[in-house]
Every structure is written in C-alpha cells, then in structure tokens.
Write a protein that holds these residues in place. Structure first.
Motif, mmCIF file in Angstrom:
data_model
loop_
_atom_site.group_PDB
_atom_site.id
_atom_site.type_symbol
_atom_site.label_atom_id
_atom_site.label_comp_id
_atom_site.label_asym_id
_atom_site.label_seq_id
_atom_site.Cartn_x
_atom_site.Cartn_y
_atom_site.Cartn_z
ATOM 1 N N ALA A 51 0.790 -1.286 0.067
ATOM 2 C CA ALA A 51 -0.086 0.124 -0.057
ATOM 3 C C ALA A 51 0.935 1.244 -0.072
ATOM 4 O O ALA A 51 0.613 2.476 -0.841
ATOM 5 C CB ALA A 51 -1.006 0.054 1.263
ATOM 6 N N LEU A 72 3.606 -0.552 4.749
ATOM 7 C CA LEU A 72 1.921 -0.712 4.905
ATOM 8 C C LEU A 72 1.873 -1.715 3.838
ATOM 9 O O LEU A 72 1.777 -1.494 2.796
ATOM 10 C CB LEU A 72 1.569 0.545 4.862
ATOM 11 C CG LEU A 72 0.063 0.363 5.103
ATOM 12 C CD1 LEU A 72 -0.608 -0.127 6.543
ATOM 13 C CD2 LEU A 72 -0.788 1.887 4.900
ATOM 14 N N THR A 73 1.145 -2.797 4.322
ATOM 15 C CA THR A 73 0.558 -3.890 3.258
ATOM 16 C C THR A 73 -0.726 -4.029 3.203
ATOM 17 O O THR A 73 -1.446 -3.688 4.361
ATOM 18 C CB THR A 73 1.110 -5.206 3.573
ATOM 19 O OG1 THR A 73 0.998 -5.736 4.948
ATOM 20 C CG2 THR A 73 2.758 -5.137 3.614
ATOM 21 N N ARG A 74 -1.241 -4.415 2.247
ATOM 22 C CA ARG A 74 -2.949 -4.551 2.045
ATOM 23 C C ARG A 74 -2.901 -6.009 1.877
ATOM 24 O O ARG A 74 -2.737 -6.564 0.951
ATOM 25 C CB ARG A 74 -3.509 -3.568 0.999
ATOM 26 C CG ARG A 74 -4.770 -3.863 0.791
ATOM 27 C CD ARG A 74 -5.569 -2.809 -0.283
ATOM 28 N NE ARG A 74 -5.237 -1.410 0.263
ATOM 29 C CZ ARG A 74 -4.517 -0.671 -0.655
ATOM 30 N NH1 ARG A 74 -3.807 -0.909 -1.353
ATOM 31 N NH2 ARG A 74 -4.350 0.748 0.047
ATOM 32 N N GLN A 119 -5.083 -4.029 6.482
ATOM 33 C CA GLN A 119 -3.768 -3.419 6.396
ATOM 34 C C GLN A 119 -2.873 -3.965 7.339
ATOM 35 O O GLN A 119 -3.322 -4.071 8.682
ATOM 36 C CB GLN A 119 -3.986 -2.133 6.233
ATOM 37 C CG GLN A 119 -4.498 -1.549 4.834
ATOM 38 C CD GLN A 119 -4.344 0.106 4.574
ATOM 39 O OE1 GLN A 119 -4.288 0.730 5.915
ATOM 40 N NE2 GLN A 119 -4.357 0.324 3.465
ATOM 41 N N ARG A 121 1.071 -3.157 9.201
ATOM 42 C CA ARG A 121 2.337 -2.460 8.929
ATOM 43 C C ARG A 121 3.546 -2.960 9.744
ATOM 44 O O ARG A 121 3.433 -3.595 10.680
ATOM 45 C CB ARG A 121 1.982 -1.028 9.653
ATOM 46 C CG ARG A 121 2.906 0.186 9.540
ATOM 47 C CD ARG A 121 2.753 1.198 10.153
ATOM 48 N NE ARG A 121 1.519 1.851 9.876
ATOM 49 C CZ ARG A 121 1.504 2.715 8.536
ATOM 50 N NH1 ARG A 121 2.762 3.212 8.171
ATOM 51 N NH2 ARG A 121 0.453 3.252 8.212
#
Length: 201
Positions: A51, A72-74, A119, A121
């Motif tokens: 993200a 930050l990953t989705r 999400q 992090r």
C-alpha cells in the motif's frame, strides 16, 4: 471319474475372473476420486499489495547507513484464516539491487477479521548498518541524480494451513520511492499509480 488337471484349471478360471471383477468394482470409486482430485485446478494463493513504503535516511556514506523504513501492506479478504492466522507475526526484509540492507524484527498482529481486506504495518530502524561501497555509492547517486530509489522486499507471515512449514513467504515487486522536493532524506511511494504486488513462493 476324477476331473483331469485341465478340467480343474478351467473350473477355477471363472472364480479368478469374478475376483478380478469384484476387485475392479471395489477400487473404481477410489480411482475416480483420485482422478477428479488431479483434474481440480490448484487455487492460487492470494497476492498481497504494497500500500505504501517510506524510507527516511538519517545518515549515509559509501560504507554505512542509518535510516528508518516503514512498510504498509494490504491483505486481501481470502488470506486471513484460510492461509494466515488471525493472530500471528509479520516480518519483512528490504533489498536494494537484490542485496539485503534491512530486516525487521517480528511484529505481532492480532484480531484479523475473516473475509475482510485489512492492512498490516511493519517497520525497521537501521543503525550504522555496514553496506558495501558500491551499494552506498549507488544509493547516493540515485538520491542526487534521480531523486528516487527502488527497493525490493519480502514478507513472512504466520501460516495456519495444515501440513505447512508455519511461515508464508512473499516476494514483492520493486517499489519506487521518490524524495520530497528539496529533501534528500525522506522518500515515499505515496502517489504511485500502480502499487507493487507480493506473490507467495
């Protein structure tokens, strides 16, 4: 009159044929199930999306690096509970031209929701990390001449599937980070049109 050996042999043939037919009938369902299982396509593991990524340089030379990295990953809706645990650990590593320059500590996450995108992090602080002269020189060149730098990353999450190794591994496409106008210390991926994706390996 006693039967001849040939008559005895011919008399036992129907028994053998009946046994083979019965065995075939018995094994047929198992063979059918195996064939259907082989024909069923393997469902692809859902991808994870990057993200955003931030990289703040505190000090850099050709041999040492101090910086803060934030990722930050989705997480897609099919991943929680079907693949990764609703409570578990997330760890990530950062690459520059396929050379590892940072590895985060394990970050504990809790209370992921089933069937819902979320999400996660993860961040890491790099203190006077030893880097090769070429890596340091190339990063400095990217900053001064291109005002951007590209990083690859990998993710490691707690795997809840049966007979798994306990860890799901993801390799992410390179993320392009651009430095803020007038700054050579803070770079961000915010504003990129296409977010990089991470695939399971």
């Amino acid at each position: 009159m006693a039967p001849t050996p040939r008559e005895e042999k011919e008399g036992g043939l129907p028994i053998v044929v009946c046994c083979l037919i019965g065995l075939s009938i018995y094994l047929f369902p198992f063979g059918l199930l195996w064939w259907l299982d082989e024909q069923t396509p393997v469902r692809a593991v859902p991808e994870i999306e990057v993200a955003s990524m931030d990289f703040t340089i505190h000090n850099i030379t050709q041999t040492h690096l101090s910086a803060t990295w934030d990722l930050l990953t989705r997480i897609p809706s099919r991943l929680p509970d079907n693949y990764i645990c609703l409570q578990g650990d997330l760890q990530a590593s950062l690459f520059y031209k396929n050379i590892t320059i940072a590895i985060s500590s394990r970050h504990r996450y809790e209370n992921l929701k089933r069937n819902s995108p979320q999400q996660l992090r993860v961040s890491a602080s790099i203190y006077e990390e030893d880097i090769s002269g070429l890596v340091g020189k190339n990063i400095i060149t990217d900053i001064k001449e291109k005002m951007e730098v590209k990083f690859g990353s990998q993710l490691f999450l707690t795997d809840c599937r049966e007979k798994s190794t306990g860890v799901m591994r993801y390799a992410c496409d390179e993320t392009t980070l651009r430095f803020e106008p007038g700054s050579e210390t803070k770079a961000t991926s915010f504003g990129n049109k296409n977010n990089p994706t991470c695939v399971n390996f």
